[in-house]
Scaffold this active site. Sequence first.
Site, PDB file in Angstrom:
ATOM      1  N   MET A  77       0.590  -1.261   0.445  1.00  0.00           N
ATOM      2  CA  MET A  77       0.221  -0.301  -0.261  1.00  0.00           C
ATOM      3  C   MET A  77       0.637   0.828   0.297  1.00  0.00           C
ATOM      4  O   MET A  77       0.763   2.217  -0.918  1.00  0.00           O
ATOM      5  CB  MET A  77      -0.880   0.404   1.175  1.00  0.00           C
ATOM      6  CG  MET A  77      -2.413  -0.809   0.919  1.00  0.00           C
ATOM      7  SD  MET A  77      -2.995  -0.860  -0.654  1.00  0.00           S
ATOM      8  CE  MET A  77      -4.065   0.585  -0.703  1.00  0.00           C
ATOM      9  N   LYS A 108       2.901   0.383  15.475  1.00  0.00           N
ATOM     10  CA  LYS A 108       2.783   1.636  14.619  1.00  0.00           C
ATOM     11  C   LYS A 108       2.415   2.967  16.057  1.00  0.00           C
ATOM     12  O   LYS A 108       2.748   4.556  15.773  1.00  0.00           O
ATOM     13  CB  LYS A 108       0.479   1.603  14.537  1.00  0.00           C
ATOM     14  CG  LYS A 108       0.725   1.086  13.088  1.00  0.00           C
ATOM     15  CD  LYS A 108      -0.726   0.876  12.053  1.00  0.00           C
ATOM     16  CE  LYS A 108      -0.796   0.224  11.225  1.00  0.00           C
ATOM     17  NZ  LYS A 108      -1.103   0.639   9.617  1.00  0.00           N
ATOM     18  N   HIS A 124      -7.886   6.234   3.979  1.00  0.00           N
ATOM     19  CA  HIS A 124      -7.239   4.962   3.371  1.00  0.00           C
ATOM     20  C   HIS A 124      -8.148   4.495   2.104  1.00  0.00           C
ATOM     21  O   HIS A 124      -9.700   4.535   1.310  1.00  0.00           O
ATOM     22  CB  HIS A 124      -8.530   3.884   4.612  1.00  0.00           C
ATOM     23  CG  HIS A 124      -8.869   2.499   4.301  1.00  0.00           C
ATOM     24  ND1 HIS A 124     -10.090   1.602   3.783  1.00  0.00           N
ATOM     25  CD2 HIS A 124      -8.382   1.705   4.625  1.00  0.00           C
ATOM     26  CE1 HIS A 124      -9.440   0.199   3.704  1.00  0.00           C
ATOM     27  NE2 HIS A 124      -8.506  -0.056   4.462  1.00  0.00           N
ATOM     28  N   GLU A 169     -10.815   6.523   1.922  1.00  0.00           N
ATOM     29  CA  GLU A 169     -12.349   6.549   3.314  1.00  0.00           C
ATOM     30  C   GLU A 169     -11.157   7.801   3.193  1.00  0.00           C
ATOM     31  O   GLU A 169      -9.981   7.155   4.395  1.00  0.00           O
ATOM     32  CB  GLU A 169     -12.815   5.557   4.096  1.00  0.00           C
ATOM     33  CG  GLU A 169     -13.713   4.860   2.632  1.00  0.00           C
ATOM     34  CD  GLU A 169     -13.336   3.450   3.174  1.00  0.00           C
ATOM     35  OE1 GLU A 169     -15.070   2.925   3.090  1.00  0.00           O
ATOM     36  OE2 GLU A 169     -12.852   2.561   4.069  1.00  0.00           O
TER      37      GLU A 169
HETATM   38  P1  NAI Z   1       3.406  -4.642   3.788  1.00  0.00           P
HETATM   39  O1  NAI Z   1       3.701  -5.549   4.814  1.00  0.00           O
HETATM   40  O2  NAI Z   1       3.026  -5.305   2.114  1.00  0.00           O
HETATM   41  O3  NAI Z   1       3.955  -3.601   4.444  1.00  0.00           O
HETATM   42  C1  NAI Z   1       4.589  -3.093   5.383  1.00  0.00           C
HETATM   43  C2  NAI Z   1       5.602  -2.086   4.891  1.00  0.00           C
HETATM   44  O4  NAI Z   1       6.169  -1.514   6.098  1.00  0.00           O
HETATM   45  C3  NAI Z   1       6.755  -2.499   4.886  1.00  0.00           C
HETATM   46  O5  NAI Z   1       7.553  -2.780   3.802  1.00  0.00           O
HETATM   47  C4  NAI Z   1       8.058  -2.658   6.203  1.00  0.00           C
HETATM   48  O6  NAI Z   1       8.914  -3.088   6.239  1.00  0.00           O
HETATM   49  C5  NAI Z   1       7.064  -1.758   6.930  1.00  0.00           C
HETATM   50  N1  NAI Z   1       7.429  -0.701   8.015  1.00  0.00           N
HETATM   51  C6  NAI Z   1       7.055  -1.831   9.026  1.00  0.00           C
HETATM   52  N2  NAI Z   1       8.027  -1.093  10.340  1.00  0.00           N
HETATM   53  C7  NAI Z   1       8.529   0.461   9.729  1.00  0.00           C
HETATM   54  C8  NAI Z   1       8.808   1.190  10.431  1.00  0.00           C
HETATM   55  N3  NAI Z   1       8.588   1.400  11.940  1.00  0.00           N
HETATM   56  N4  NAI Z   1       8.575   1.996   9.705  1.00  0.00           N
HETATM   57  C9  NAI Z   1       9.480   2.173   8.368  1.00  0.00           C
HETATM   58  N5  NAI Z   1       8.482   1.344   7.337  1.00  0.00           N
HETATM   59  C10 NAI Z   1       8.115  -0.231   8.197  1.00  0.00           C
HETATM   60  O7  NAI Z   1       1.603  -4.124   4.352  1.00  0.00           O
HETATM   61  P2  NAI Z   1       0.182  -3.345   3.229  1.00  0.00           P
HETATM   62  O8  NAI Z   1      -0.484  -4.324   2.955  1.00  0.00           O
HETATM   63  O9  NAI Z   1       1.360  -2.575   2.430  1.00  0.00           O
HETATM   64  O10 NAI Z   1      -0.427  -2.565   4.319  1.00  0.00           O
HETATM   65  C11 NAI Z   1       0.313  -1.177   4.993  1.00  0.00           C
HETATM   66  C12 NAI Z   1      -0.872  -0.521   5.841  1.00  0.00           C
HETATM   67  O11 NAI Z   1      -2.286  -0.723   4.697  1.00  0.00           O
HETATM   68  C13 NAI Z   1      -1.619  -1.289   6.439  1.00  0.00           C
HETATM   69  O12 NAI Z   1      -2.223  -0.631   7.937  1.00  0.00           O
HETATM   70  C14 NAI Z   1      -2.963  -2.241   6.321  1.00  0.00           C
HETATM   71  O13 NAI Z   1      -3.853  -2.788   7.856  1.00  0.00           O
HETATM   72  C15 NAI Z   1      -3.071  -0.996   5.462  1.00  0.00           C
HETATM   73  N6  NAI Z   1      -4.258  -1.463   4.212  1.00  0.00           N
HETATM   74  C16 NAI Z   1      -3.683  -2.368   3.424  1.00  0.00           C
HETATM   75  C17 NAI Z   1      -4.474  -3.460   2.317  1.00  0.00           C
HETATM   76  C18 NAI Z   1      -4.117  -4.037   1.424  1.00  0.00           C
HETATM   77  O14 NAI Z   1      -5.072  -4.345   0.447  1.00  0.00           O
HETATM   78  N7  NAI Z   1      -2.847  -4.826   1.876  1.00  0.00           N
HETATM   79  C19 NAI Z   1      -5.623  -2.292   1.758  1.00  0.00           C
HETATM   80  C20 NAI Z   1      -6.092  -0.918   2.219  1.00  0.00           C
HETATM   81  C21 NAI Z   1      -5.105  -0.739   3.662  1.00  0.00           C
END
Ligand code: NAI
Length: 638
Positions: A309, A388, A431, A443
């Site tokens: 995302m 977070k 969102h 959203e």
């Molecule tokens: P993801 O697992 O693909 O990416 C998360 C990234 O955050 C990773 O690259 C990780 O290295 C990085 N990260 C973790 N801790 C960190 C920190 N302290 N500082 C900097 N980088 C850090 O996750 P994804 O799927 O992109 O989800 C991210 C957020 O978006 C979540 O809150 C999720 O609920 C939300 N979301 C996800 C959707 C989806 O379809 N995957 C849709 C809408 C929202």
Amino acid sequence: MMKHWQLTVDTEGIAWLSLDTAGASMNKLSAEVLAEFSECLNRFDQHAPAGLIIQSAKSSGFIAGADIEEFRQLDSAEKARELIARGWDLFNRLAAVPYPTLALIRGICLGGGLELSLACRYRIAVDDSGTRMGLPEVLLGIVPGWGGMLRLPQVIGPQAALNMMLTGKTLDARRARRAGLVDLAVAPRVMKDSARGLLRSGKPPRQLTGLARLMNHSIARPIIAAMARKQVAKKASPKHYPAPYAIIDIWQKANGNALANPTLLDAIVGSSTTQNLVRVFFLQERLKSLGKESAFKAQHVHVVGAGVMGGDIAAWCALRGYTVTLQDQSTEQIAPALARAAKLFGKRLRDPLKERAARDRLIPDPTGAGVRHADVVIEAIYENLEAKHALLKVLEPQLKPNAILATNTSSLRIEDLRTALRDPSRFIGIHFFNPVAMMPLVEVIEAPGAQAQAIADGMAFVRSIDKLPLPVKSAPGFLVNAVLAPYMLTAMRAVDTGHPPSTIDAAMRAFGMPMGPVELADTVGLDIAVAAGRTLSGGVAPPQCLMQIVEAGHLGKKTGRGFYEWTNGKIAGRPAASAIPAGLAESLITPLVERAEALVRDGVVMDADLADAGIIFGTGFAPFLGGPLNWKSNRSAA
Ligand code: NAI
């Protein structure tokens, strides 16, 4: 003295007619505007000018099209026919005038605006970023009846013309030039001289040559039409979407004259599809206007988390012109997002200089140096409350005074996240949906105690990146995921009771959904489906079929197997659906509708129209039904 048009005649005797539709931000061809135009033609019949140049006096673009509000007010087939005849006759008249005519097109030129231009002898498109030309009537369930179906095929050839009219796709200035839609694409500084020069050139109007000319011949039309019908049938059934089929018929059999087949025209204008698509147009306008309530202007966006995302959100913001810093734990973790971004820029910009500029705007920032310069900071790290919290504590003291601090969380409560902050009042949810580049809705989530200004600023930001902002109160699953959860749960319960997934999906596609719910679960990922079910289904037991597949280690599309087998991102040999039991689709969609009603009742979303808008633009819910709540009320009324 005219209300909407300004007329000046220059020293060479050329009439410059500039449209400035009174009381509107964009030029529209209302009945009044057309009547004044007709008076101008009357005047030119008396004293023919050396030539006529039609342009816009508004910086917002050339002409956005007909006035759709007038269309919404049509209450009889006769009035609809009158409306079509108004533009059809007038533009035929324009096409027949003896003096040379030219449309000088800068900015958007859609629908009736393009039909007016097509009736001119020459067209010049000004090559700047806002110029887009097209006939998007089909997206409203109507046909380009003011000459578009006659003249566009004559100018660019029937195949290219049908492609534009059947998809509603638009062309920028350069592509319009390449397609032959305009005679010239010129830089803004030379546009007036170019217009004068071309108008006085005496050149014959553009004509089709070679194969394209043959294709427009009545002998070839049935073949081209059959091919076009086949293409359309892959995407839209005639029952749900009659307009594209009507466009093909009217071009093939009536040379583009919609008035030649009143029965067909009445059927289109009177269809519930048309009413609902016009409704969807106005819902979209409403979402856009919600982004105008704050003057918030950002320049720099900082995104933390370069995953699925965060990476795509950062790329989208850079595409839309922002300077973006993208933070993750290391440069290696940012690299895949940059590679995806480069692909997106290539696809959308198609200009090496612009692509390079977009790449330059997207800056990898492993140390988070961008936070203190950013006007918008979006947190998109993994879904973990402690992680977070720790991040928000680091971000907050570095923020600029009026910066927006936002989370992209799907399932954590804003109220729980913001306990880490000293000033929680400017913290909001923004969102996005996956895939970010494809999904128009975002959203904007408000938890109790949030500053109204922060929400308005967030909405303005979302609109500034060309997405549709929907205000939603903080609640599990917000709007879109909250309504999808019971729908998908019901679909999987139906699998548990013996309905094959392919039948369930076929039932919902026939209902009008872009993708069936079981395929959707496979696409989103079955692990995510389990997690979402846990938070959003009120503690009910998960469907057996889902747990069995997940326990066997299959997570859907991403692992190559789920409810379906997947190869190269596609279902491998889609199993044939058995006969769809009567009432299956209704029973599957009802939980979605009921949840949407409950969310409106609870004030999570402001009203039923906004719920419909959110569900259409956030899930792809069949636009021709006008949204789930509209569907239900139409059904009860029937
Ligand atoms: P993801 O697992 O693909 O990416 C998360 C990234 O955050 C990773 O690259 C990780 O290295 C990085 N990260 C973790 N801790 C960190 C920190 N302290 N500082 C900097 N980088 C850090 O996750 P994804 O799927 O992109 O989800 C991210 C957020 O978006 C979540 O809150 C999720 O609920 C939300 N979301 C996800 C959707 C989806 O379809 N995957 C849709 C809408 C929202």
